[in-house]
Enzyme design. Structure first.
Site, PDB file in Angstrom:
ATOM      1  N   HIS A  12     -53.596 -38.161  12.906  1.00  0.00           N
ATOM      2  CA  HIS A  12     -52.881 -39.109  13.777  1.00  0.00           C
ATOM      3  C   HIS A  12     -52.213 -38.385  14.958  1.00  0.00           C
ATOM      4  CE1 HIS A  12     -49.236 -38.660  10.828  1.00  0.00           C
ATOM      5  NE2 HIS A  12     -49.173 -37.747  11.782  1.00  0.00           N
ATOM      6  N   GLU A 240     -48.769 -33.465   5.548  1.00  0.00           N
ATOM      7  CA  GLU A 240     -48.930 -34.918   5.710  1.00  0.00           C
ATOM      8  C   GLU A 240     -50.126 -35.435   4.914  1.00  0.00           C
ATOM      9  OE1 GLU A 240     -47.342 -35.606  10.301  1.00  0.00           O
ATOM     10  OE2 GLU A 240     -49.452 -35.182   9.994  1.00  0.00           O
TER      11      GLU A 240
HETATM   12  C1  DHB Z   1     -49.408 -32.974  16.222  1.00  0.00           C
HETATM   13  C2  DHB Z   1     -49.916 -33.508  15.048  1.00  0.00           C
HETATM   14  C3  DHB Z   1     -49.182 -34.429  14.319  1.00  0.00           C
HETATM   15  O1  DHB Z   1     -49.611 -34.974  13.136  1.00  0.00           O
HETATM   16  C4  DHB Z   1     -47.956 -34.856  14.784  1.00  0.00           C
HETATM   17  O2  DHB Z   1     -47.306 -35.806  14.078  1.00  0.00           O
HETATM   18  C5  DHB Z   1     -47.434 -34.341  15.949  1.00  0.00           C
HETATM   19  C6  DHB Z   1     -48.159 -33.394  16.666  1.00  0.00           C
HETATM   20  C7  DHB Z   1     -50.179 -31.992  17.021  1.00  0.00           C
HETATM   21  O3  DHB Z   1     -51.217 -31.510  16.551  1.00  0.00           O
HETATM   22  O4  DHB Z   1     -49.786 -31.677  18.144  1.00  0.00           O
HETATM   23 FE    FE Z   2     -47.822 -36.174  12.133  1.00  0.00          FE
END
Ligand code: DHB
Ligand code: FE
Length: 279
Positions: A12, A240
């Site tokens: 996400h 996550e």
């Molecule tokens: C990124 C990935 C994430 O799941 C998130 O919540 C915020 C940033 C990233 O890869 O930059």
């Molecule tokens: Fe995230």
């Protein structure tokens, strides 16, 4: 009766949403990622689920350290895109399915999952980016959405065993809902990434690919991954991925993998997507 027929696991990453919003998906950096999303969008258009339960985490948008619910289900009529510091994403308002959401909450609580019930819950990139990945840029989202927010930000996060059991309890609830509804469930977040500290930038392709393989064929191995292993192997934010276990728990033991895409890098993350259907 309602039928929970499929699950999707997807990253996400907020920059994926920004690439969609700002028309950058065909630029060289993003094209290989979005090419792999094509079949997923076709699948979504073909299958047309009535309702999608999106399992996601809030990133200090709706909740702060003042209030840290472990599991929250949104029972509202609609959920506004959250302002994450740059103004809310200009995506459609997320329309809920209060009747099914209340039914699931009741069933969960009677099954001893004391889920928190939210009428009002702005939804951040954790929920809206998966919708953009699966649906692109429609005027309205093509399905109703039931948000299921999981705390994976502040220790202690729920274990894989708990998430998987929650998925099973959700499945039981959906199976008992009397209206004919086609229901899918998305598990979001990951794949491996770490945004902070000494190991910022960590990516672990081997862990991610084994995770995708086992999600299809051997979910029991994944159920028992302890949080410390997620942290060590997939990074502090890769953890996550435990939310994908809610999705997997809601499916049959045997599933058919209908699409998979894995691409590094997407922003700071390894981006993964998998579609599983009950056989
Ligand atoms: C990124 C990935 C994430 O799941 C998130 O919540 C915020 C940033 C990233 O890869 O930059
Ligand atoms: Fe995230």
């Amino acid at each position: 009766m309602a039928n929970l027929f499929a699950g999707v696991g997807t990253s996400h990453v907020p920059a994926i949403g920004a690439a969609v919003d700002h028309g950058k998906t065909q630029e060289p950096y993003w094209k290989p990622l979005f090419d792999g999303y094509g079949p997923a969008r076709e699948w979504m258009e073909k299958e047309q689920p009535d309702v999608v339960i999106v399992v996601y985490n809030d990133h200090a948008s709706a909740f702060s350290l003042d209030l840290i619910p472990t599991f929250v289900m949104g029972v509202g009529e609609e959920f506004q895109p959250a302002d994450e510091g740059y103004g809310p994403r200009k995506v459609p308002v997320v329309k809920g399915h209060p009747e099914l959401a209340w039914h699931i909450c009741e069933s969960l609580i009677f099954d001893e999952f004391d889920i928190t019930i939210a009428h009002n819950m702005p939804v951040d990139h954790g929920l809206t980016v998966p919708l953009s990945i699966m649906c692109d840029q429609p005027e309205e989202w093509p399905c109703k959405v039931i948000p299921l927010c999981v705390n994976v930000i502040q220790y202690p996060a729920p274990l894989g065993t708990r998430c998987y059991a929650l998925g099973k309890a959700i499945r039981k609830a959906v199976d008992q809902y009397p209206e004919d509804l086609k229901v899918a469930i998305f598990g979001t977040g990951g794949m491996s990434h770490q945004l902070q500290g000494e190991r910022a930038g960590l990516i672990n392709k081997d862990f991610d690919i084994q995770f995708l393989d086992d999600l299809s064929k051997d979910p029991q191995r994944l159920v028992n991954i302890p949080q410390v292993e997620y942290l060590r192997e997939s990074g502090s934010e890769g953890a996550e991925m435990v939310m994908w276990m809610v999705m997997r728990g809601a499916l049959d033991d045997e599933v058919t993998e209908v699409h998979r895409h894995f691409h590094v890098p997407a922003s700071n993350s390894a981006a993964g997507l998998i579609i599983l259907e009950n056989s």
